[in-house]
Write a protein that holds these residues in place. Structure first.
Motif, short mmCIF file in Angstrom:
data_model
loop_
_atom_site.label_atom_id
_atom_site.label_comp_id
_atom_site.label_asym_id
_atom_site.label_seq_id
_atom_site.Cartn_x
_atom_site.Cartn_y
_atom_site.Cartn_z
N THR A 3 0.84 -1.19 0.00
CA THR A 3 0.00 0.00 0.00
C THR A 3 0.88 1.24 0.00
N VAL A 4 0.32 2.31 -0.55
CA VAL A 4 1.01 3.61 -0.58
C VAL A 4 0.05 4.65 -0.03
N THR A 5 0.51 5.44 0.92
CA THR A 5 -0.35 6.42 1.58
C THR A 5 0.25 7.82 1.45
N GLN A 6 -0.56 8.73 0.96
CA GLN A 6 -0.20 10.15 0.94
C GLN A 6 -1.23 10.87 1.81
N SER A 7 -0.79 11.38 2.94
CA SER A 7 -1.72 11.91 3.93
C SER A 7 -2.04 13.39 3.73
N GLN A 8 -1.41 14.02 2.76
CA GLN A 8 -1.64 15.45 2.52
C GLN A 8 -2.42 15.62 1.22
N PRO A 9 -3.71 15.83 1.28
CA PRO A 9 -4.48 16.00 0.03
C PRO A 9 -4.05 17.25 -0.74
N GLU A 10 -3.63 18.29 -0.01
CA GLU A 10 -3.28 19.55 -0.66
C GLU A 10 -2.20 20.26 0.14
N MET A 11 -1.28 20.88 -0.60
CA MET A 11 -0.22 21.67 0.01
C MET A 11 -0.06 22.96 -0.78
N SER A 12 0.36 24.01 -0.09
CA SER A 12 0.65 25.29 -0.76
C SER A 12 2.06 25.72 -0.41
N VAL A 13 2.69 26.40 -1.36
CA VAL A 13 4.04 26.91 -1.13
C VAL A 13 4.19 28.23 -1.85
N GLN A 14 4.93 29.12 -1.27
CA GLN A 14 5.20 30.40 -1.90
C GLN A 14 6.29 30.20 -2.95
N GLU A 15 6.17 30.88 -4.05
CA GLU A 15 7.17 30.81 -5.11
C GLU A 15 8.55 31.07 -4.50
N ALA A 16 9.53 30.26 -4.92
CA ALA A 16 10.94 30.33 -4.49
C ALA A 16 11.18 29.67 -3.13
N GLU A 17 10.12 29.25 -2.45
CA GLU A 17 10.30 28.57 -1.17
C GLU A 17 10.42 27.07 -1.37
N VAL A 19 9.15 23.10 -0.25
CA VAL A 19 8.01 22.35 0.25
C VAL A 19 8.35 20.86 0.27
N THR A 20 7.79 20.14 1.22
CA THR A 20 8.02 18.71 1.33
C THR A 20 6.69 17.97 1.30
N LEU A 21 6.60 17.01 0.40
CA LEU A 21 5.40 16.17 0.28
C LEU A 21 5.70 14.82 0.90
N SER A 22 4.76 14.28 1.66
CA SER A 22 4.98 13.05 2.42
C SER A 22 4.39 11.83 1.73
N CYS A 23 5.03 10.69 1.96
CA CYS A 23 4.53 9.43 1.43
C CYS A 23 5.03 8.31 2.35
N THR A 24 4.14 7.43 2.70
CA THR A 24 4.55 6.22 3.43
C THR A 24 4.02 5.02 2.66
N TYR A 25 4.67 3.89 2.85
CA TYR A 25 4.27 2.70 2.13
C TYR A 25 4.42 1.49 3.04
N ASP A 26 3.78 0.42 2.65
CA ASP A 26 3.86 -0.80 3.43
C ASP A 26 4.21 -1.94 2.49
N THR A 27 5.22 -2.71 2.84
CA THR A 27 5.64 -3.82 2.01
C THR A 27 6.45 -4.82 2.83
N SER A 28 6.47 -6.05 2.36
CA SER A 28 7.32 -7.06 2.97
C SER A 28 8.51 -7.37 2.06
N GLU A 29 8.57 -6.72 0.92
CA GLU A 29 9.67 -6.94 0.00
C GLU A 29 10.90 -6.17 0.48
N SER A 30 12.06 -6.65 0.08
CA SER A 30 13.29 -5.97 0.45
C SER A 30 13.89 -5.20 -0.71
N ASP A 31 13.53 -5.59 -1.92
CA ASP A 31 14.06 -4.94 -3.11
C ASP A 31 12.90 -4.35 -3.91
N TYR A 32 12.89 -3.05 -4.05
CA TYR A 32 11.80 -2.41 -4.76
C TYR A 32 12.24 -1.02 -5.20
#
Lengths: 117, 116
Positions: A3-17, A19-32
């Motif tokens: 599974t892949v989860t992005q918990s931020q539906p929307e983000m705003s950033v000022q031009e030239a600043e 920003v960090t977008l978050s993502c978490t995932y769940d897996t039992s694989e070691s190579d991906y």
């Protein structure tokens, strides 16, 4: 199942600043592989950056970089010096091995990035 | 070098009808994957074709079927359309070398299907 989860539906950033977008995932694989894709209003899905799980070094592509924390199963995207053209939907994706040696991609629900002038 | 192309761009169909969407992969690519992207959601994997065979399938009913031709182009067919099939359908291509998949997929611009 992965599974892949992005918990931020929307983000705003000022031009030239920055920003960090978050993502978490769940897996039992070691190579991906992990990816960030950008989808502007034109709908064309564009690859922004990729990360191989076996590499400890975080990937960087010009103004785009990732913070890959394998143990925490976290994969965030940092955009530096944000530009108006960066405004788009950003999707985090995980590539998982399927049958017959082929792969399929699992996408998160996306984060809409707005860039303010 | 042409990228991934899809046709048509937009399509309007009625419930119960059948639809065929087409995709031509990027030059040099031999593997085609199809995704359904509902409004406000991420793409959902439908299936993947390689060597004219369906290699993988996501959680989609048998109403969704496909085909790959010798020139690597592909079709997605959806029968007995439902309102819930309204979505953007994306095609992506990649290539295989010596049994290994390229790690990048190149996406087409998509076909917007509206079912009324």
């Amino acid at each position: 199942a992965q599974t892949v989860t992005q918990s931020q539906p929307e983000m705003s950033v000022q031009e030239a600043e920055t920003v960090t977008l978050s993502c978490t995932y769940d897996t039992s694989e070691s190579d991906y592989y992990l990816f960030w894709y950008k989808q502007p209003p034109s709908r064309q899905m564009i690859l922004v950056i990729r990360q191989e799980a076996y590499k400890q070094q975080n990937a960087t592509e010009n103004r785009f970089s990732v913070n890959f924390q394998k143990a925490a199963k976290s994969f965030s995207l940092k955009i530096s010096d944000s530009q108006l053209g960066d405004a788009a939907m950003y999707f985090c994706a995980y590539r998982t091995r399927g049958v017959s040696g082929t792969y399929k991609y699992i996408f998160g629900t996306g984060t809409r990035l707005k860039v303010l002038a | 070098d042409a990228g991934v192309t899809q046709s048509p761009t937009h399509l309007i169909k009625t419930r119960g009808q059948q639809v065929t969407l087409r995709c031509s992969p990027k030059s040099g690519h031999d593997t085609v994957s199809w995704y359904q992207q509902a409004l406000g959601q991420g793409p959902q994997f439908i299936f993947q074709y390689y060597e004219e065979e369906e290699r993988q399938r996501g959680n989609f009913p048998d109403r969704f079927s496909g085909h790959q031709f010798p020139n690597y182009s592909s079709e997605l067919n959806v029968n007995a359309l439902l309102l819930g099939d309204s979505a953007l359908y994306l095609c992506a291509s990649s290539f295989q070398i010596a049994g290994l998949s390229s790690y990048e997929q190149y996406f087409g611009p998509g076909t917007r299907l509206t079912v009324t």
